[in-house]
Scaffold this motif. Structure first.
Motif, PDB file in Angstrom:
ATOM      1  N   ASP A 189      73.674   3.077  59.925  1.00 29.56           N
ATOM      2  CA  ASP A 189      73.867   2.285  61.149  1.00 29.56           C
ATOM      3  C   ASP A 189      75.038   1.313  61.024  1.00 29.56           C
ATOM      4  OD1 ASP A 189      71.760   3.570  62.372  1.00 29.56           O
ATOM      5  OD2 ASP A 189      70.277   2.076  61.754  1.00 29.56           O
ATOM      6  N   GLY A 190      76.123   1.789  60.438  1.00 28.84           N
ATOM      7  CA  GLY A 190      77.319   0.961  60.322  1.00 28.84           C
ATOM      8  C   GLY A 190      77.302  -0.023  59.171  1.00 28.84           C
ATOM      9  N   GLU A 206      66.467   6.367  58.646  1.00 25.15           N
ATOM     10  CA  GLU A 206      67.924   6.400  58.461  1.00 25.15           C
ATOM     11  C   GLU A 206      68.292   6.262  56.984  1.00 25.15           C
ATOM     12  OE1 GLU A 206      66.814   5.192  62.479  1.00 25.15           O
ATOM     13  OE2 GLU A 206      66.349   4.337  60.503  1.00 25.15           O
ATOM     14  N   ILE A 207      67.490   5.510  56.226  1.00 25.88           N
ATOM     15  CA  ILE A 207      67.727   5.393  54.779  1.00 25.88           C
ATOM     16  C   ILE A 207      67.126   6.589  54.052  1.00 25.88           C
ATOM     17  CG2 ILE A 207      67.295   3.993  52.730  1.00 25.88           C
ATOM     18  CD1 ILE A 207      67.212   1.534  54.481  1.00 25.88           C
TER      19      ILE A 207
END
Length: 301
Positions: free
Chosen positions: A21-22, A117-118
């Protein structure tokens, strides 16, 4: 930082950075180990995990020598911007991490709490596969007589790296297992019989969220000759153009660098890939000059 927070864990040599996420995040694998776990044989290999000294330098250590239990129980996530650390229990069946979690209930989070996401970036740790491979190289023998005489002992395949011969390190590739049309991110390591250079098999660990932690081993038929990485290196040395080119690059002022040999399983066969780099004495970093491929007895570059 993680060693100070959880000094009772052993940490992997290779933290890896991810983009989530950036934001940049470091992920590092942690292990629970024991030298006195019941009904377990002590592990005799050393140097798979280096020990980090107080000065920060790495030395070939004694971390796994004498250990008879090791589990990759924890994934630590470090934010390099603010230094925050989150530790997730990834192997909830491990009895040792259950004890540590009872002692420090606020230190760990569960695997379910790790954001997807991780979780998509988590990978099978190379040091763990190395340890498993050292054990499997002997314990794949199931016949008691063969095991007693050590007739089918495996060793890690070797390769020519720079100008010296060394064991092949585990490497990550995308691979479609037989019967599947979905590529998976795996960590693999090839093996040869002891005192031989032909390939006898390979092991792999899976990293994708749905199959994370799966361990497989492929054994090749002994009656079939399959080239090993060191034999591919010999084929390169025997090729008139390649040997001449490498000798030319190794003259004063430059250095030809042999990269890692990758054995890629494709449709029941193996494709070997080796990058070759050239580095000038005045250059800050090497430059990729050639990629050598070998399939069967066909060599191309």
């Amino acid at each position: 930082r993680v060693k100070h927070i959880a000094p009772f864990l052993e940490f992997d040599r290779d933290p890896y950075i991810t983009l989530v996420d950036g934001k940049l995040l470091w992920i590092i694998d942690a292990y629970t180990t024991s030298r006195s776990f019941p009904y377990s044989e002590h592990f005799g290999a050393s140097g798979i995990f280096p020990m980090v000294t107080e000065t920060g330098s790495q030395e070939s250590g004694q971390v796994v020598r004498g250990v008879n239990y090791i589990r990759n129980s924890v994934k630590a996530v470090v934010d390099p911007y603010n230094g925050s650390v989150e530790m997730y229990i990834y192997d909830e069946d491990d009895p040792l991490i259950k004890v540590w979690n009872n002692i420090y209930p606020d230190l760990f989070k569960s695997k379910a709490e790790m954001p997807m996401e991780i979780k998509e970036h988590v990978r099978y740790p190379a040091d763990f596969l190395l340890t498993q491979g050292e054990v499997f190289a002997k314990y794949h023998m199931t016949d008691p007589e063969v095991f007693y005489n050590q007739e089918d002992l495996w060793v890690r395949a070797t390769e020519k790296y720079y100008s010296s011969v060394q064991p092949v390190e585990p490497y990550y590739i995308m691979w479609e297992r037989p019967g599947s049309d979905e590529p998976e991110f795996i960590l693999m390591l090839p093996y040869t019989p002891k005192n031989k250079q032909v390939l006898i098999g390979w092991i792999a660990g899976f990293s994708d969220p749905g199959t994370y932690g799966d361990f497989i081993a492929y054994k090749f038929p002994k009656e079939q000759r399959i080239l090993g990485p060191q034999q591919v290196e010999t084929k390169i040395d025997q090729d008139s153009f390649l040997s001449g080119q490498l000798s030319l690059w190794d003259q004063r002022g430059s250095n030809g660098i042999r990269g890692n040999v990758l054995a890629l399983p494709i449709n029941g066969t193996l494709l070997y890939v080796e990058p070759i780099y050239l580095q000038s004495e005045t250059a800050a970093y090497p430059e990729l000059r050639m990629v050598v491929l070998m399939h069967g007895d066909r060599l191309a570059y």
